[in-house]
Design a protein around this motif. Structure first.
Motif: not given
Length: 235
Positions: A59-71
């Motif tokens: 159960k590899c867990t990550i801390q999300l730090h960015s979200a970028q929307f692409q057209e």
């Protein structure tokens, strides 16, 4: 870059835990460690980045730090295509059309269809894999299989709707018809082609007869030719 996929991630997500099989792949095959960065998409246009905070192979867990929307693509392409007799040919179409650029795919069951059922779960996995491999963040929509007759009745018209078939008659080159269209729907038939009645029904519903070239193409090849032609003209 290695791209991963999860439909459940949103802009508001803070943590994400990968399923067991993917966790094993990340930790034991890719040998990722705590602090390493992971990139993933939800298939809805967002590219997320995060760092591993727990390198447990189950159960590899990550801390999300960015979200970028692409057209998305500058056009909408919906190809309604008959499933091929051999599954691997249709799977090849799904893979390559995703890599080139496609918005929606509908398997249509026609009068001459030799295959009348599809493996929807497997086909969706192929789309996901192709999206990740080509580093895209918009997952094509795979609709359930539907009969040609029901599709013609229920599907709203696009700004350009065309039917590609091998029967004699006056046809217009696809590349000529779509130069200004941003919403495109193409019908492609089975190995035995559309039946005369299906062609008449499409024409009665204001579909345009189109040609994809001078050669007679296999179903999956015709789908790729249409997909690539449209992508090329919108570059």
């Amino acid at each position: 870059m290695q791209l991963f996929y999860s439909a459940s991630i949103t802009q508001e997500s803070d943590l994400y835990t990968f399923p067991r099989e993917e966790s094993k792949h990340i930790i034991r095959v890719l040998r990722k460690q705590t602090g390493d960065e992971i990139t993933l998409t939800n298939g809805k246009g967002y590219l997320f980045k995060g760092k591993i905070i727990d390198n447990n192979p189950n159960k590899c867990t990550i801390q999300l730090h960015s979200a970028q929307f692409q057209e998305p693509l500058p056009y909408k392409l919906h190809i309604a295509i008959a499933p091929t007799k051999l599954n691997d040919r249709f799977e090849w179409f799904l893979e390559k059309s995703t890599e080139i650029g496609i918005t929606e795919i509908t398997p249509i069951i026609c009068d001459h269809s030799e295959r009348k059922q599809i493996k929807e779960e497997r086909f969706n996995k192929i789309l996901q894999s192709a999206m990740k491999q080509s580093l895209q963040v918009h997952l094509p929509i795979l609709h359930p299989a539907i009969s040609f007759k029901d599709f013609i009745k229920s599907q709203p018209q696009a700004s350009f709707s065309g039917i590609a078939h091998c029967e004699e008659g006056e046809k217009s080159p696809l590349t000529k018809e779509i130069t200004a269209s941003k919403d495109i729907l193409i019908l492609i038939g089975p190995e035995g082609d559309f039946s005369p009645e299906e062609i008449r029904n499409a024409l009665a519903s204001n579909y345009t007869q189109i040609t994809l070239g001078t050669s007679r193409l296999r179903t999956e090849t015709a789908g790729i030719v249409a997909c690539h032609s449209i992508a090329f003209l919108h570059q």
